[in-house]
Design a protein around this motif. Structure first.
Motif, PDB file in Angstrom:
ATOM      1  N   PRO A 143      89.547  28.698   6.436  1.00  0.00           N
ATOM      2  CA  PRO A 143      90.278  29.088   6.955  1.00  0.00           C
ATOM      3  C   PRO A 143      90.651  28.371   8.834  1.00  0.00           C
ATOM      4  N   PHE A 144      90.222  28.098   9.415  1.00  0.00           N
ATOM      5  CA  PHE A 144      89.356  27.105  10.955  1.00  0.00           C
ATOM      6  C   PHE A 144      90.390  26.222  11.023  1.00  0.00           C
ATOM      7  N   GLY A 145      90.197  25.153   9.254  1.00  0.00           N
ATOM      8  CA  GLY A 145      90.502  24.007   8.513  1.00  0.00           C
ATOM      9  C   GLY A 145      89.668  23.320   7.968  1.00  0.00           C
ATOM     10  N   ARG A 146      90.035  22.206   8.063  1.00  0.00           N
ATOM     11  CA  ARG A 146      89.617  20.971   6.611  1.00  0.00           C
ATOM     12  C   ARG A 146      88.285  20.469   7.420  1.00  0.00           C
ATOM     13  N   PHE A 147      87.057  20.372   7.361  1.00  0.00           N
ATOM     14  CA  PHE A 147      85.840  19.899   7.988  1.00  0.00           C
ATOM     15  C   PHE A 147      85.080  18.896   7.509  1.00  0.00           C
ATOM     16  N   ALA A 148      84.475  17.579   8.077  1.00  0.00           N
ATOM     17  CA  ALA A 148      83.270  17.816   7.472  1.00  0.00           C
ATOM     18  C   ALA A 148      82.666  17.477   8.978  1.00  0.00           C
ATOM     19  N   ALA A 149      80.797  16.691   8.633  1.00  0.00           N
ATOM     20  CA  ALA A 149      79.847  16.324   9.844  1.00  0.00           C
ATOM     21  C   ALA A 149      79.681  15.483   8.959  1.00  0.00           C
ATOM     22  N   LEU A 150      79.488  14.766   9.980  1.00  0.00           N
ATOM     23  CA  LEU A 150      79.317  12.843   9.302  1.00  0.00           C
ATOM     24  C   LEU A 150      78.134  12.053  10.912  1.00  0.00           C
ATOM     25  N   SER A 151      77.595  11.377  11.127  1.00  0.00           N
ATOM     26  CA  SER A 151      76.870  11.199  12.030  1.00  0.00           C
ATOM     27  C   SER A 151      77.178   9.279  11.804  1.00  0.00           C
ATOM     28  N   ASP A 152      77.140   8.876  13.266  1.00  0.00           N
ATOM     29  CA  ASP A 152      78.208   7.823  13.523  1.00  0.00           C
ATOM     30  C   ASP A 152      77.130   6.416  13.050  1.00  0.00           C
ATOM     31  N   PRO A 153      77.405   5.345  13.450  1.00  0.00           N
ATOM     32  CA  PRO A 153      76.546   4.152  12.843  1.00  0.00           C
ATOM     33  C   PRO A 153      75.068   3.667  13.844  1.00  0.00           C
ATOM     34  N   GLN A 154      75.219   5.038  14.760  1.00  0.00           N
ATOM     35  CA  GLN A 154      74.460   4.767  15.885  1.00  0.00           C
ATOM     36  C   GLN A 154      73.382   6.004  15.673  1.00  0.00           C
ATOM     37  N   GLY A 155      73.812   6.254  14.773  1.00  0.00           N
ATOM     38  CA  GLY A 155      72.959   7.337  14.206  1.00  0.00           C
ATOM     39  C   GLY A 155      74.225   9.082  15.236  1.00  0.00           C
ATOM     40  N   ALA A 156      74.251   9.437  16.150  1.00  0.00           N
ATOM     41  CA  ALA A 156      75.456  10.675  16.793  1.00  0.00           C
ATOM     42  C   ALA A 156      76.189  11.292  16.166  1.00  0.00           C
ATOM     43  N   ASN A 157      75.709  13.116  16.000  1.00  0.00           N
ATOM     44  CA  ASN A 157      75.721  13.488  15.011  1.00  0.00           C
ATOM     45  C   ASN A 157      77.264  14.293  15.271  1.00  0.00           C
TER      46      ASN A 157
END
Length: 265
Positions: free
Chosen positions: A231-245
């Motif tokens: 209901p808040f939006g279309r989302f995804a969780a990622l980590s960048d190439p250096q590991g930051a979430n």
């Protein structure tokens, strides 16, 4: 100068061992451009969207090398006083309030369950110059293995009202400053490996979630969850190439009814 309400998220930055790589990655995924690095302030480099400051990247200080992570800063009218409250209610002050020229005063802390966050007492730099537009900060959640301690701490240190989402399948709480919902809190379950500590997850707005995920993974990022409609939006969780979430969310693409909440005293 406009004073942000106490406890309102007001800034985000991250330390990266390879700042140029981080700039390239986030520039491609979020459309950021970058200002000049300031050697006077540890080569701190601000990121911009349409000329408005939205975040910053910085190389680690000596002795602070390690896992890259995003740090969310909460507004404080008096960082020293808030640091005292943090200690009083079981938190840990990792970096004492430090004045950063005329820009403001910063402090780093850890809440009792282990998530690290910052305080920012604004001077000439008030914080985010844009939010909830593509490339800019939108939302953040404390992910914690001990929600009772986290909830008690946050509501004691900051003037938050709390609401619990009434869904038996998830333990999720909302924190409000006045009428504005400013933060979330999620209980970390068995889906999180034990070696993953409590942390603050920062959401950045994107124009299209799937496009942002594709670009991120092409550039070495790792998809952790989603994309998923809400209901808040279309989302995804990622980590960048250096590991930051971090997470990305398209707030224009929503699906489903808003959850029912109950006020918590």
């Amino acid at each position: 100068m406009a004073v942000r309400p106490e406890g309102t998220p007001c800034w985000a930055d991250a330390m990266f061992g390879d700042v140029e790589q981080a700039k390239s990655f986030y520039g491609a995924v979020l459309g950021w451009t970058f200002g000049e690095s300031s050697s006077q302030y540890g080569n701190y480099t601000q990121a911009y969207v349409d000329g408005k400051a939205v975040a910053a990247v910085v190389p680690p200080m000596s002795g602070q090398e390690g896992q890259s992570q995003w740090c969310l800063y909460l507004a404080s009218a008096d960082a020293a006083a808030t640091a005292g409250k943090i200690r009083e209610h079981g938190g840990e002050v990792l970096m004492e309030p430090m004045q950063v020229g005329e820009f403001g005063t910063m402090c780093l802390a850890r809440e009792p369950a282990g998530a690290v966050f910052g305080l920012w007492q604004g001077g000439t730099h008030e914080g985010f110059e844009a939010t909830a537009v593509p490339g800019a900060y939108c939302w953040a959640e404390f992910f914690t293995r001990d929600p009772e301690r986290t909830d008690a701490f946050l509501s004691a240190v900051f003037p938050y009202g709390m609401q619990q989402i009434d869904d038996a399948g998830v333990d999720f709480r909302l924190f409000k400053v006045g009428d504005d919902t400013v933060l979330g809190r999620m209980r970390m379950g068995e889906e999180f490996p034990l070696e993953v500590p409590s942390y603050v997850n920062v959401y950045f707005t994107v124009g299209d979630c799937d496009t942002a995920v594709a670009r991120a993974t092409e550039l070495g990022g790792v998809l952790r969850f989603g994309p998923m409609d809400s209901p808040f939006g279309r989302f995804a969780a990622l980590s960048d190439p250096q590991g930051a979430n971090f997470s990305v969310i398209d707030i224009t693409t929503t699906q489903g009814e808003m959850p029912v909440t109950t006020d918590v005293s």
